[in-house]
Design a protein around this motif. Structure first.
Motif, mmCIF file in Angstrom:
data_model
loop_
_atom_site.group_PDB
_atom_site.id
_atom_site.type_symbol
_atom_site.label_atom_id
_atom_site.label_comp_id
_atom_site.label_asym_id
_atom_site.label_seq_id
_atom_site.Cartn_x
_atom_site.Cartn_y
_atom_site.Cartn_z
ATOM 1 N N VAL A 163 0.894 -1.398 0.163
ATOM 2 C CA VAL A 163 0.008 -0.047 -0.040
ATOM 3 C C VAL A 163 0.798 1.145 -0.103
ATOM 4 O O VAL A 163 1.853 1.413 0.945
ATOM 5 C CB VAL A 163 -0.902 0.096 1.319
ATOM 6 N N ARG A 164 0.607 2.148 -1.115
ATOM 7 C CA ARG A 164 1.603 3.316 -1.261
ATOM 8 C C ARG A 164 0.724 4.544 -0.318
ATOM 9 O O ARG A 164 -0.412 4.732 -0.872
ATOM 10 C CB ARG A 164 2.032 3.782 -2.497
ATOM 11 N N LEU A 165 1.255 5.274 0.342
ATOM 12 C CA LEU A 165 0.578 6.454 1.034
ATOM 13 C C LEU A 165 1.480 7.750 0.810
ATOM 14 O O LEU A 165 2.647 7.647 0.690
ATOM 15 C CB LEU A 165 0.467 6.263 2.441
ATOM 16 N N SER A 166 0.619 8.815 0.696
ATOM 17 C CA SER A 166 1.213 10.083 0.630
ATOM 18 C C SER A 166 0.452 11.184 1.188
ATOM 19 O O SER A 166 -0.702 11.128 1.294
ATOM 20 C CB SER A 166 1.723 10.293 -0.935
ATOM 21 N N ASN A 167 0.980 12.260 1.294
ATOM 22 C CA ASN A 167 0.202 13.743 1.776
ATOM 23 C C ASN A 167 -0.052 14.469 0.482
ATOM 24 O O ASN A 167 0.059 14.127 -0.753
ATOM 25 C CB ASN A 167 1.015 14.367 2.770
ATOM 26 N N GLY A 168 -0.820 15.595 0.804
ATOM 27 C CA GLY A 168 -1.394 16.272 -0.280
ATOM 28 C C GLY A 168 -0.245 17.029 -0.941
ATOM 29 O O GLY A 168 -0.350 17.308 -2.311
ATOM 30 N N ARG A 169 0.767 17.219 -0.443
ATOM 31 C CA ARG A 169 1.817 17.963 -1.180
ATOM 32 C C ARG A 169 2.531 17.115 -2.135
ATOM 33 O O ARG A 169 2.891 17.483 -3.397
ATOM 34 C CB ARG A 169 3.022 18.514 -0.277
ATOM 35 N N TYR A 170 2.601 15.694 -1.812
ATOM 36 C CA TYR A 170 3.156 14.743 -2.754
ATOM 37 C C TYR A 170 2.109 14.833 -4.168
ATOM 38 O O TYR A 170 2.527 14.767 -5.183
ATOM 39 C CB TYR A 170 3.425 13.386 -2.063
ATOM 40 N N GLN A 171 0.885 14.597 -3.768
ATOM 41 C CA GLN A 171 -0.002 14.391 -4.764
ATOM 42 C C GLN A 171 -0.347 15.849 -5.725
ATOM 43 O O GLN A 171 -0.756 15.418 -6.702
ATOM 44 C CB GLN A 171 -1.457 13.690 -3.886
ATOM 45 N N ASP A 172 -0.245 16.702 -4.897
ATOM 46 C CA ASP A 172 -0.353 18.196 -5.755
ATOM 47 C C ASP A 172 0.667 18.153 -6.700
ATOM 48 O O ASP A 172 0.715 18.657 -7.757
ATOM 49 C CB ASP A 172 -0.298 19.259 -4.806
ATOM 50 N N ALA A 173 1.955 17.602 -6.321
ATOM 51 C CA ALA A 173 3.107 17.474 -7.334
ATOM 52 C C ALA A 173 3.074 16.815 -8.615
ATOM 53 O O ALA A 173 3.116 17.238 -9.578
ATOM 54 C CB ALA A 173 4.443 17.218 -6.576
ATOM 55 N N TYR A 174 2.382 15.708 -8.400
ATOM 56 C CA TYR A 174 2.348 14.786 -9.441
ATOM 57 C C TYR A 174 0.945 14.598 -10.158
ATOM 58 O O TYR A 174 0.766 14.161 -11.341
ATOM 59 C CB TYR A 174 2.621 13.394 -9.102
ATOM 60 N N PHE A 175 -0.016 15.091 -9.535
ATOM 61 C CA PHE A 175 -1.264 14.863 -10.077
ATOM 62 C C PHE A 175 -2.265 16.146 -10.077
ATOM 63 O O PHE A 175 -3.378 16.078 -10.592
ATOM 64 C CB PHE A 175 -2.162 13.688 -9.072
ATOM 65 N N ARG A 176 -1.724 17.170 -9.453
ATOM 66 C CA ARG A 176 -2.455 18.474 -9.798
ATOM 67 C C ARG A 176 -2.414 19.041 -11.093
ATOM 68 O O ARG A 176 -1.404 19.011 -11.479
ATOM 69 C CB ARG A 176 -2.177 19.281 -8.864
ATOM 70 N N VAL A 177 -3.656 19.682 -11.389
ATOM 71 C CA VAL A 177 -3.548 20.459 -12.767
ATOM 72 C C VAL A 177 -4.159 21.886 -12.360
ATOM 73 O O VAL A 177 -5.167 22.002 -12.117
ATOM 74 C CB VAL A 177 -4.458 19.651 -13.831
ATOM 75 N N PRO A 227 -6.331 17.649 -6.187
ATOM 76 C CA PRO A 227 -6.403 16.410 -5.271
ATOM 77 C C PRO A 227 -6.872 17.258 -3.956
ATOM 78 O O PRO A 227 -6.283 17.982 -3.060
ATOM 79 C CB PRO A 227 -5.157 15.740 -5.006
ATOM 80 N N PRO A 228 -8.098 16.562 -3.263
ATOM 81 C CA PRO A 228 -8.579 17.118 -1.987
ATOM 82 C C PRO A 228 -7.739 16.820 -0.658
ATOM 83 O O PRO A 228 -7.785 17.619 0.254
ATOM 84 C CB PRO A 228 -9.832 16.470 -1.920
ATOM 85 N N GLY A 229 -6.777 15.845 -0.795
ATOM 86 C CA GLY A 229 -6.014 15.626 0.406
ATOM 87 C C GLY A 229 -5.041 14.428 0.146
ATOM 88 O O GLY A 229 -5.021 13.836 -0.972
ATOM 89 N N GLY A 230 -4.496 13.836 1.075
ATOM 90 C CA GLY A 230 -3.342 12.782 1.161
ATOM 91 C C GLY A 230 -4.369 11.582 1.489
ATOM 92 O O GLY A 230 -5.491 11.414 1.462
ATOM 93 N N GLY A 231 -3.534 10.537 1.483
ATOM 94 C CA GLY A 231 -4.003 9.050 1.569
ATOM 95 C C GLY A 231 -3.283 8.096 0.800
ATOM 96 O O GLY A 231 -2.282 8.328 0.372
ATOM 97 N N ALA A 232 -4.038 6.952 0.685
ATOM 98 C CA ALA A 232 -3.456 5.960 -0.257
ATOM 99 C C ALA A 232 -3.712 6.191 -1.415
ATOM 100 O O ALA A 232 -4.723 6.532 -1.942
ATOM 101 C CB ALA A 232 -4.346 4.480 0.117
ATOM 102 N N HIS A 233 -2.656 6.193 -2.279
ATOM 103 C CA HIS A 233 -2.610 6.420 -3.626
ATOM 104 C C HIS A 233 -2.265 5.175 -4.693
ATOM 105 O O HIS A 233 -2.570 5.449 -5.954
ATOM 106 C CB HIS A 233 -1.620 7.554 -4.134
ATOM 107 N N ALA A 234 -1.747 4.114 -4.227
ATOM 108 C CA ALA A 234 -1.772 2.973 -4.912
ATOM 109 C C ALA A 234 -1.642 1.631 -3.906
ATOM 110 O O ALA A 234 -1.203 1.886 -3.026
ATOM 111 C CB ALA A 234 -0.394 3.084 -5.760
#
Length: 276
Positions: A181-195, A210-217
């Motif tokens: 299980v891969r987890l990340s916070n909002g800053r990580y998800q913003d870097a790779y998945f935000r438009v 992305p509304p926040g962090g959590g499991a991403h994979a």
């Protein structure tokens, strides 16, 4: 303190050259591994090979990268187990302890806009530094979690939780397989998945935050270490991750990339004894 063999997921060319120089240095004092070496010096493992994995999280394109294989242990000790996706690290409580903790560092290569195919911004090369904790449940099952913070690049928090079934014939082979299980916070998800709205205007993609962090994979990893002779051996791994949640809903993944993330590599290693 136990230093585990490490199969890296990313090595920069200068790091690869440094590994070769280290091999040459050790080779000056190296001798083949044999029974008479027991109890003195160290056994050094070093090797390399190719590996492939996505160019960035969520990509549908793959890159070919060098893979470094390395480790050091006392004669008479079995080869320590190292999962394919764990970073550089070492245990503080010793290789014989069923519970262990220690530092860990991993690396994530740079994401460039040209790899994505849209002007959504670059994400620089990231060194991820943190720690791990693990516990062995009997001789064949290991549960491990780690948490790392990005230095440069995405600057976010990322963690992994996994379990491995480990089957081995001492030093002849080690086979492992287990879920992740891969987890990340909002800053990580913003870097790779935000438009961002500006990126949406320039690319034609819908804006997405992305509304926040959590499991991403979620995924699975498998590895095999196989000694083919007294000093030589082969190492290979295969992995699969499936992006989920907010990461999977990103237009960068949905429209330009892929939720399915495959990886794999194979390398040749050599073991020798040094009297240090």
């Amino acid at each position: 303190m136990a230093v585990e063999p490490t199969m890296t997921r990313y090595i920069r060319p200068n790091g690869f050259a440094a590994a070769a120089l280290a091999a040459a240095f050790f080779g000056l004092a190296a001798a083949p591994v044999s029974a008479q070496d027991a109890g003195s010096g160290h056994i050094v493992t070093i090797g390399a090979g190719p590996q492939v994995y996505p160019k960035y999280p969520g990509a549908d394109s793959y890159g070919l990268y060098p893979m470094f294989i390395g480790g050091i242990r006392r004669p008479g000790q079995p080869m320590p187990f190292s999962a394919p996706d764990q970073g550089f690290g070492f245990g503080l409580l010793g290789s014989d302890s069923p519970i262990d903790i220690g530092p860990v560092v991993s690396f994530q290569s740079k994401r460039e806009e040209q790899d994505v195919g849209a002007p959504v911004g670059d994400v620089g090369f990231t060194a991820e530094v943190g720690g791990f904790a693990q516990v062995w449940i009997g001789p064949n099952v290991r549960i491990r979690g780690d948490l790392r913070r990005g230095i440069g690049g995405h600057k976010g928090l990322i963690g992994d939780i996994g379990a491995d079934l480990v089957l081995r014939d001492r030093d002849r082979y080690i086979f492992s397989i287990g879920p992740r299980v891969r987890l990340s916070n909002g800053r990580y998800q913003d870097a790779y998945f935000r438009v961002t709205p500006a990126a949406a205007l320039a690319s034609g993609l819908p804006a997405y935050d992305p509304p926040g962090g959590g499991a991403h994979a979620i995924g699975v990893q498998s590895g095999l270490t196989w000694r083919t002779g007294r000093n030589w051996g082969l190492y290979g791994y295969a992995g699969y991750d499936r992006l989920i949640g907010d990461a999977a809903r990103s237009p960068i993944v949905r429209d330009l990339g892929s939720r399915d993330q495959f990886s794999g590599g194979i390398g040749l290693f050599y073991e020798f004894h040094v009297g240090l």
